[in-house]
Design a protein around this motif. Structure first.
Motif, mmCIF file in Angstrom:
data_model
loop_
_atom_site.group_PDB
_atom_site.id
_atom_site.type_symbol
_atom_site.label_atom_id
_atom_site.label_comp_id
_atom_site.label_asym_id
_atom_site.label_seq_id
_atom_site.Cartn_x
_atom_site.Cartn_y
_atom_site.Cartn_z
ATOM 1 N N GLU A 104 14.939 18.115 -2.863
ATOM 2 C CA GLU A 104 14.831 16.977 -3.779
ATOM 3 C C GLU A 104 15.901 16.983 -4.861
ATOM 4 O O GLU A 104 16.137 15.964 -5.518
ATOM 5 C CB GLU A 104 13.439 16.951 -4.425
ATOM 6 N N THR A 105 16.567 18.122 -5.063
ATOM 7 C CA THR A 105 17.643 18.193 -6.048
ATOM 8 C C THR A 105 19.004 17.902 -5.428
ATOM 9 O O THR A 105 20.007 17.840 -6.136
ATOM 10 C CB THR A 105 17.696 19.585 -6.697
ATOM 11 N N GLY A 106 19.050 17.772 -4.099
ATOM 12 C CA GLY A 106 20.322 17.585 -3.407
ATOM 13 C C GLY A 106 21.001 18.887 -3.048
ATOM 14 O O GLY A 106 22.087 18.880 -2.465
ATOM 15 N N ARG A 107 20.374 20.024 -3.388
ATOM 16 C CA ARG A 107 20.968 21.331 -3.098
ATOM 17 C C ARG A 107 20.422 21.888 -1.783
ATOM 18 O O ARG A 107 19.330 21.537 -1.350
ATOM 19 C CB ARG A 107 20.668 22.311 -4.232
ATOM 20 N N HIS A 108 21.199 22.797 -1.196
ATOM 21 C CA HIS A 108 20.762 23.467 0.024
ATOM 22 C C HIS A 108 20.043 24.772 -0.362
ATOM 23 O O HIS A 108 20.696 25.715 -0.829
ATOM 24 C CB HIS A 108 21.957 23.807 0.916
ATOM 25 N N PRO A 109 18.731 24.867 -0.165
ATOM 26 C CA PRO A 109 18.021 26.091 -0.544
ATOM 27 C C PRO A 109 18.086 27.156 0.544
ATOM 28 O O PRO A 109 17.069 27.721 0.973
ATOM 29 C CB PRO A 109 16.594 25.588 -0.761
ATOM 30 N N VAL A 110 19.307 27.427 1.009
ATOM 31 C CA VAL A 110 19.501 28.460 2.023
ATOM 32 C C VAL A 110 19.274 29.834 1.390
ATOM 33 O O VAL A 110 19.218 29.982 0.172
ATOM 34 C CB VAL A 110 20.919 28.386 2.621
ATOM 35 N N GLY A 111 19.152 30.830 2.252
ATOM 36 C CA GLY A 111 18.938 32.177 1.750
ATOM 37 C C GLY A 111 20.101 32.655 0.900
ATOM 38 O O GLY A 111 21.262 32.343 1.169
ATOM 39 N N GLY A 112 19.768 33.407 -0.146
ATOM 40 C CA GLY A 112 20.796 33.970 -1.006
ATOM 41 C C GLY A 112 20.283 35.186 -1.734
ATOM 42 O O GLY A 112 19.088 35.309 -1.999
ATOM 43 N N GLY A 113 21.210 36.126 -2.018
ATOM 44 C CA GLY A 113 20.854 37.282 -2.826
ATOM 45 C C GLY A 113 20.883 38.589 -2.074
ATOM 46 O O GLY A 113 21.284 38.665 -0.915
ATOM 47 N N ASP A 114 20.447 39.638 -2.757
ATOM 48 C CA ASP A 114 20.281 40.947 -2.119
ATOM 49 C C ASP A 114 19.113 40.917 -1.143
ATOM 50 O O ASP A 114 19.162 41.504 -0.066
ATOM 51 C CB ASP A 114 20.018 42.024 -3.185
ATOM 52 N N ILE A 115 18.035 40.268 -1.556
ATOM 53 C CA ILE A 115 16.927 39.922 -0.676
ATOM 54 C C ILE A 115 16.962 38.402 -0.554
ATOM 55 O O ILE A 115 16.938 37.697 -1.552
ATOM 56 C CB ILE A 115 15.569 40.368 -1.264
ATOM 57 N N GLN A 116 17.052 37.897 0.649
ATOM 58 C CA GLN A 116 17.341 36.485 0.857
ATOM 59 C C GLN A 116 16.197 35.570 0.399
ATOM 60 O O GLN A 116 15.131 35.538 1.011
ATOM 61 C CB GLN A 116 17.622 36.238 2.335
ATOM 62 N N LEU A 117 16.436 34.820 -0.685
ATOM 63 C CA LEU A 117 15.506 33.789 -1.118
ATOM 64 C C LEU A 117 15.809 32.509 -0.351
ATOM 65 O O LEU A 117 16.956 32.070 -0.296
ATOM 66 C CB LEU A 117 15.665 33.498 -2.616
#
Length: 237
Positions: A104-117
């Motif tokens: 809904e924000t137009g962003r891609h909530p793909v996995g990211g980080g040391d532990i993938q969110l």
């Protein structure tokens, strides 16, 4: 803690996690995690919790030991493209719905980080968890890429595993009389312990051995470098 002994154990004594040696980037990534643990966690949590997190991070980052985006892409749009291609080719059978599409924000909530969110809800939950624990508004709700900040990412990994932010279980649930069931604790991050738990458990045990060889169980010692919260996050206090 003797940091040189820690790295020597991982590259000389038992180098199976880093068979080609350890790059400067890998060492820097590990050093930040040790510093964050030293400053905020070492006093209140057992060394096995750090080893459990490092073993999971090794898997989640493909051994890079630095926060990454899913599919090791350079940006979120590219990550989403790679995930969509894999989905179209039937290589993501465990995924119920394409979570990498713009939210809904137009962003891609793909996995990211040391532990993938993944998914916006998990970025929001991590942001709220950091505020609850540290009274710091990092801004993950406004800027998902702040999960790539090494300090933020280490906190999300450590606090998330300790408190159970990722799935309905936490490190305390896997304590045993002899320490920690590292293989079963894979379920804290993802429900695939039956498939890869043993391999990740071996990585955790290797990190524990390296920490003990370095004397971290006797005196973890102070951070070796600054581990400040980022100053670019909206609403940071």
């Amino acid at each position: 803690m003797n940091r040189a002994a820690f790295f020597a154990h991982l590259t000389e004594t038992d180098p199976h996690l880093f068979p080609d040696g350890m790059s400067q980037a890998q060492q820097a990534g590990l050093s930040v995690k040790l510093d964050v643990w030293s400053k905020w966690y070492a006093r209140d949590h057992p060394l096995t919790y750090l080893a459990a997190a490092l073993g999971q991070i090794h898997h989640e980052t493909g051994g890079r030991m630095q926060p990454v985006l899913e599919a090791f892409a350079p940006d979120r749009a590219s990550s989403a493209e790679r995930l969509q291609k894999a989905w179209d080719e039937g290589r993501l059978k465990w995924v119920r719905a394409p979570y990498w599409l713009p939210d809904e924000t137009g962003r891609h909530p793909v996995g990211g980080g040391d532990i993938q969110l993944t998914h916006r809800r998990n970025y929001l939950a991590a942001n709220a968890g950091l505020y609850r624990r540290f009274a710091v508004r990092v801004g993950l709700d406004e800027n998902y890429d702040l999960i790539l900040d090494p300090v933020v990412s280490a906190h999300v990994a450590f606090s998330g595993m300790i408190e159970g932010w990722f799935r309905p279980c936490r490190l305390d649930d896997f304590r045993t009389a002899s320490g920690l069931d590292y293989a079963a604790a894979r379920d804290i991050v993802n429900g695939d312990a039956g498939l890869i738990g043993e391999r990740i458990g071996l990585a955790c045990a290797t990190f524990e051995a390296a920490l003990r060889a370095a004397g971290a169980d006797r005196d973890f010692g102070p951070p070796h470098g600054p581990v400040d919260w980022p100053r670019s996050g909206p609403g940071l206090v």
